[in-house]
Design a protein around this motif. Structure first.
Motif, short mmCIF file in Angstrom:
data_model
loop_
_atom_site.label_atom_id
_atom_site.label_comp_id
_atom_site.label_asym_id
_atom_site.label_seq_id
_atom_site.Cartn_x
_atom_site.Cartn_y
_atom_site.Cartn_z
N ARG A 22 2.37 1.77 -3.45
CA ARG A 22 1.38 2.33 -4.37
C ARG A 22 1.16 3.81 -4.09
NH1 ARG A 22 -2.77 -2.82 -3.87
NH2 ARG A 22 -1.78 -4.11 -5.51
N ALA A 23 1.17 4.18 -2.82
CA ALA A 23 1.02 5.59 -2.47
C ALA A 23 2.21 6.40 -2.98
CB ALA A 23 0.89 5.74 -0.95
N ASP A 24 3.40 5.81 -2.89
CA ASP A 24 4.60 6.49 -3.40
C ASP A 24 4.48 6.71 -4.91
OD1 ASP A 24 5.80 6.64 -0.92
OD2 ASP A 24 6.93 4.77 -1.16
N ALA A 32 9.35 3.95 -4.26
CA ALA A 32 8.48 2.78 -4.44
C ALA A 32 9.28 1.58 -4.94
CB ALA A 32 7.36 3.11 -5.41
N ALA A 54 1.71 6.94 -6.66
CA ALA A 54 0.68 7.95 -6.90
C ALA A 54 1.20 9.36 -6.64
CB ALA A 54 -0.54 7.66 -6.02
N ALA A 55 2.14 9.47 -5.70
CA ALA A 55 2.70 10.78 -5.36
C ALA A 55 3.92 11.13 -6.21
CB ALA A 55 3.08 10.80 -3.88
N ALA A 76 0.84 -1.21 0.00
CA ALA A 76 0.00 0.00 0.00
C ALA A 76 0.87 1.25 0.00
CB ALA A 76 -0.92 -0.01 1.22
N GLN A 77 1.96 1.24 0.77
CA GLN A 77 2.86 2.39 0.80
C GLN A 77 3.55 2.59 -0.54
OE1 GLN A 77 3.33 4.76 3.34
NE2 GLN A 77 4.31 5.73 1.56
#
Length: 298
Positions: free
Chosen positions: A18-20, A29, A22-23, A15-16
């Motif tokens: 994927r967040a990386d 990532a 997206a950011a 999840a982290q």
């Protein structure tokens, strides 16, 4: 990234990552995912996430490679869980992968077999392993992949037998007959050049015409249900039939004018024998398969 003990919270880590992505923090990532993969942790979700991260920065080739790994890993994990495969050993021990492949092939589990043989091949090429991988792909209907595997084996080992597996696979491809014919000509150029001397056939009169079948085995091969009824219903008074095989002792009871053994003869000597029998029609029943004698045709 710190990984507590040997059991990181994989869901949270993915999840982290994927967040990386997206950011726009692609490097972070990729580093996070690579660390998990190198632990090693065998989970297809890591490979999917890595493919997504590389795709986000336009690395098409990298994305394609990781996506293919993810798909293969995903399918393999699903199958291996049912068969008790130790994934850590599977990816790190080539001999273990080969063992799994052999057992899966024997059990008819061709998807697992192909993956296992492929894993073994990645550690070093082996002709038997390459052929087994090609066959396991062919049994799944993955014809083009099988042809690719057999082509690699044929070009690597420069062997007529290795090349024969490729010939068989060609039949199942689109335009298979044409593809097989072209590949058969290539096989002949490589492994069956015309003999330097060819015996002259002995002339026969129409009343003494002879036909013959050439195959290493008849009664104890897959040819039995096809050729035996033909011979049993053939009128030997009208046309003599000669059988050329590996060992006449294995063909006892077959209906023919004569049965000749040519296993120990060279191609030239076998061709001379066939010519001396005055054969008018010679039919090869074994083709480009193991123990075939195409070079014996006079």
């Amino acid at each position: 990234m710190d990984i507590p003990g040997d059991e990181p919270d994989l869901d949270a880590e993915i999840a982290q990552a994927r967040a990386d992505v997206a950011a726009g923090r692609i490097v972070e990532a990729v580093d996070r995912l690579q660390t998990l993969i190198e632990v090693p942790i065998y989970d297809h979700r890591l490979h999917y996430a890595m493919a997504a991260a590389l795709g986000a920065v336009g690395d098409v080739e990298g994305q394609r490679s990781w996506l293919l790994d993810a798909q293969t890993f995903h399918a393999l994990q699903a199958i291996s869980e049912q068969d008790g495969v130790d994934m850590a050993r599977f990816v790190s021990e080539p001999d273990y992968a080969l063992q799994i492949g052999d057992q899966a092939y024997a059990d008819g589990k061709m998807g697992l077999a192909a993956a296992a043989f492929g894993q073994r091949a990645a550690a070093g090429r082996d002709v038997l392993c390459d052929h087994a991988m090609g066959l396991s792909l062919l049994h799944q209907g993955r014809v083009q992949e099988a042809i690719t595997a057999f082509t690699l084996a044929a070009d690597t080992y420069k062997s007529s037998i290795a090349h024969e597996f490729l010939l068989y696979a060609c039949f199942f491809a689109e335009n298979g007959v044409r593809l097989h014919a072209a590949e058969a000509r290539r096989w002949a150029q490589l492994y069956a050049p015309p003999p330097q001397t060819c015996p002259s056939p002995i002339p026969t009169s129409p009343a003494a015409s002879c036909g013959s079948d050439m195959s290493p085995h008849l009664l104890r091969s897959q040819l039995n249900p096809f050729i035996v009824p033909v011979l049993e219903n053939h009128d030997l008074d009208q046309l003599d039939v000669f059988i050329y095989c590996a060992d006449p002792k294995t063909e006892i009871g077959i209906r023919a004018t004569a049965v000749r053994g040519i296993e120990t003869l060279s191609d030239i000597d076998a061709a001379s024998l066939i010519a001396s029998d005055g054969i008018d029609i010679l039919i090869d029943l074994w083709g480009h398969t193991a123990d075939g004698r195409l070079g014996s045709s006079p």
